[in-house]
Design a protein around this motif. Structure first.
Motif, short mmCIF file in Angstrom:
data_model
loop_
_atom_site.label_atom_id
_atom_site.label_comp_id
_atom_site.label_asym_id
_atom_site.label_seq_id
_atom_site.Cartn_x
_atom_site.Cartn_y
_atom_site.Cartn_z
N PRO A 115 0.80 -1.22 0.00
CA PRO A 115 0.00 0.00 0.00
C PRO A 115 0.84 1.28 0.00
O PRO A 115 0.33 2.35 -0.31
N CYS B 93 8.16 -1.85 5.44
CA CYS B 93 8.17 -0.57 6.16
C CYS B 93 8.40 -0.74 7.64
O CYS B 93 8.61 0.23 8.35
N GLY B 94 8.35 -1.96 8.13
CA GLY B 94 8.50 -2.16 9.58
C GLY B 94 7.15 -2.30 10.25
O GLY B 94 7.05 -2.61 11.42
N GLN C 225 4.88 -4.46 9.49
CA GLN C 225 4.30 -5.80 9.35
C GLN C 225 4.31 -6.52 10.70
O GLN C 225 5.23 -6.37 11.48
N VAL C 226 3.23 -7.22 10.98
CA VAL C 226 3.16 -8.02 12.20
C VAL C 226 2.85 -9.45 11.80
O VAL C 226 1.87 -9.71 11.10
N GLU C 227 3.69 -10.35 12.23
CA GLU C 227 3.58 -11.76 11.84
C GLU C 227 3.37 -11.91 10.34
O GLU C 227 2.52 -12.67 9.88
N GLY C 228 4.12 -11.11 9.60
CA GLY C 228 4.07 -11.22 8.14
C GLY C 228 2.85 -10.56 7.51
O GLY C 228 2.65 -10.66 6.30
N GLU D 137 0.22 -3.70 7.82
CA GLU D 137 -0.45 -2.78 8.74
C GLU D 137 -1.71 -2.17 8.13
O GLU D 137 -2.58 -1.71 8.85
N VAL D 138 -1.77 -2.15 6.80
CA VAL D 138 -2.95 -1.59 6.15
C VAL D 138 -3.97 -2.72 5.94
O VAL D 138 -3.63 -3.77 5.42
N GLY D 139 -5.20 -2.50 6.37
CA GLY D 139 -6.22 -3.52 6.19
C GLY D 139 -6.28 -4.48 7.36
O GLY D 139 -6.56 -5.67 7.20
N TYR E 99 -4.23 -6.04 9.27
CA TYR E 99 -3.36 -7.23 9.36
C TYR E 99 -4.00 -8.49 8.77
O TYR E 99 -3.77 -9.58 9.26
#
Ligand code: SF4
Ligand code: SF4
Lengths: 211, 309
Positions: free
Chosen positions: A148, A156-157, A159-162, A165-167, A169
């Protein structure tokens, strides 16, 4: 394929309201495959809009001026009478029909993206037509479209568990997928290569292709 | 290797001297006033070498961070780290702001991506991302070290700024994050600031991994002013969870009905948790310092740092 989605009934009603005589054009290619502007959908639309519809036609490729000429010719007389044409195709088709007929054109669909089809009803955004494809460098996965932030140099950093952050997770972080793909292909050097800023003028200045 | 750019800022000078540094954080909000920010800056000044000024964090539209970055330096005499996100600026706006920051005497820029606009308070806004954060570091390198912009246009006057980047040791998977940091270090990074850390083992592991880049790292911590904040943090800040025991201790403090006593209890819990954390980082790792994100909780700095520095 160009992926489209039909506008809401209210929106179509509101858009067509001012016109007494409507002509409906369907698309024999992408919108037929998407089930948004094929023969069946055109018939349903004719039904919905009732006696204001004075005619309808399928154009095999509404985005092609030559095919418009071929497929709309038999309807010339009816088209002349129409106040507006409701086009059930992507935005490119709507504009081409407008150009060919010189009539007021109304889009019955929203054009979403150039997508991949898993099955009808499962489409994924895959290409933003950026005018300079870099899929050779990114493991065949497009970060311009699928990240995005359209980042070119890794995640971008956020990401959580792959997951992105947009949508909320739900979607994969595309840069994690690219990393995994390149790793699997033993091409991680491509991941660490610095990609300089893009020349956006290429896209801006590429508005026509003539040869 | 870390950048061989001169140390322009006090922050980078101190780091290069080998001093363990502490930095703070200031957050201008949706307001036309700066009193709160200035008060916070004054309160933290005795304890920190510099303070970050956040730039529309979480994609909230707040006051332009360049202004408080400048005013805090001028009015309080506290050096600032001007945070700049690429979400809101194309390369023209970035160059403009860097030139303006130079003129205003800003010595540090933290070059970050910024959260996407859909997470913020104007969800319909366009996210710019003309550059990504690596390309932004490259732009800074071009302007600072070569005196030109990305297109090679000459810059008059010289930009004397040190560059920081952010790192997320909580990123999962971590390897792509580390490779990405390595790339930015290679382009020209003077220091790295991590996101909020609670887990000492994870922090130490990360610091160990990062040793290969020989770039100074400030470990981010976030002292928790109240149970409400801790709980919010735990639930809503992606990728960061507050350790259960800490959250539990905070919950217990909340039960104290006397406001003043409750404050003391909260402070005690924070000191108990973070003092050993800081001590451990200081003694056993190569970290260059701690970045304390105690926004509007400056009173914790003195007792927190008393025994650790
Ligand atoms: S890089 Fe992505 S957006 Fe550009 S042409 Fe290739 S697939 Fe399309
Ligand atoms: S989490 Fe991944 S996909 Fe989502 S914005 Fe960040 S880099 Fe792009």
């Amino acid at each position: 394929m160009i992926i489209t989605k039909q506008k809401s009934e209210e929106k179509i009603k509101e858009m067509t309201e001012p016109f007494k005589k409507l002509f409906i054009v369907g698309c024999g290619t992408c919108s037929t495959s998407c089930q948004t502007g094929g023969e069946k959908e055109v018939a349903e639309m004719v039904e919905k809009l009732g006696n204001r519809v004075i005619g309808s036609a399928m154009v095999e490729e509404p985005c092609d001026l030559r095919i418009n000429r071929r497929d709309l010719k038999p309807h010339r007389e009816t088209l002349k009478e129409a106040d507006a044409i409701l086009v059930m195709s992507c935005g490119s088709g709507v504009q081409t029909v407008g150009e060919y007929t010189g009539k007021i054109v109304l889009p019955a669909l929203d054009t979403l993206f150039i997508g991949e089809t898993e099955r009808i009803g499962k489409f994924y955004d895959r290409c933003k037509a950026c005018a300079e494809c870099i899929l050779d460098e990114t493991g065949g996965i497009c970060p311009i479209t699928r990240c995005p932030k359209s980042l070119l140099n890794g995640p971008c950093g956020g990401q959580v568990e792959g997951k992105c952050e947009v949508g909320e997770y739900k979607n994969d972080c595309i840069w994690v997928l690219i990393y995994e793909k390149l790793k699997e292909q033993d091409r991680l050097d491509l991941f660490t290569t610095f990609r300089p800023p893009r020349d956006n003028s290429k896209k801006v200045l590429t508005t026509e292709l003539i040869f | 290797m870390a950048s061989n750019r001169p140390a322009y800022s006090d922050l980078v000078k101190e780091i290069r001297k080998g001093h363990f540094v502490l930095t703070g954080e200031l957050e201008p909000e949706k307001t036309t006033g700066l009193e709160e920010v200035l008060n916070s800056a004054r309160a933290m000044k005795p304890y920190v070498i510099a303070a970050n000024v956040t730039d529309n964090p979480l994609a909230m539209a707040y006051m332009n961070s360049l202004v408080p970055s400048y005013i805090v330096q001028r009015e309080v005499g506290l050096e600032t780290v001007y945070q700049m996100v690429i979400r809101d600026r194309n390369r023209l706006a970035l160059v403009s702001d860097i030139l303006a920051a130079s003129y205003l005497g800003i010595k540090n820029i933290l070059a970050i991506s910024g959260d996407h606009t859909v997470l913020g308070d104007n969800k319909g806004a366009l996210s710019v991302y003309d550059l990504d954060s690596a390309q932004f570091v490259y732009l800074l390198h071009k302007m600072i070290d070569e005196g030109v912009d990305l297109a090679g246009n000459e810059i008059h006057g010289g930009v004397k700024i040190n560059v920081g980047i952010a790192a997320n040791p909580n990123a999962d998977p971590l390897e792509p994050e580390i490779l990405k940091i390595g790339r930015k270090v290679k382009i020209g990074t003077d220091f790295i600031q991590t996101q909020t850390m609670f887990d000492i083992d994870l922090t130490k592991e990360f610091l160990k991994e990062m040793e290969r880049f020989s770039c100074p790292i400030l470990v981010g911590i976030f002292p928790l002013k109240s149970f409400g904040i801790a709980d919010f943090f735990d639930k809503f800040i992606p990728g960061v969870s507050v350790p259960k025991e800490l959250l539990e201790s905070m919950r217990k403090c909340k039960e104290e009905s006397d406001k003043e006593k409750r404050k003391i209890l909260y402070d005690e819990v924070n000191i108990e948790y973070f003092s050993p954390f800081i001590k451990e980082i200081r003694k056993t790792t190569k970290a260059a310092g701690i970045h304390v994100m105690a926004v509007l909780y400056e009173r914790i700095l003195e007792p927190l740092l008393r025994e650790t520095v």
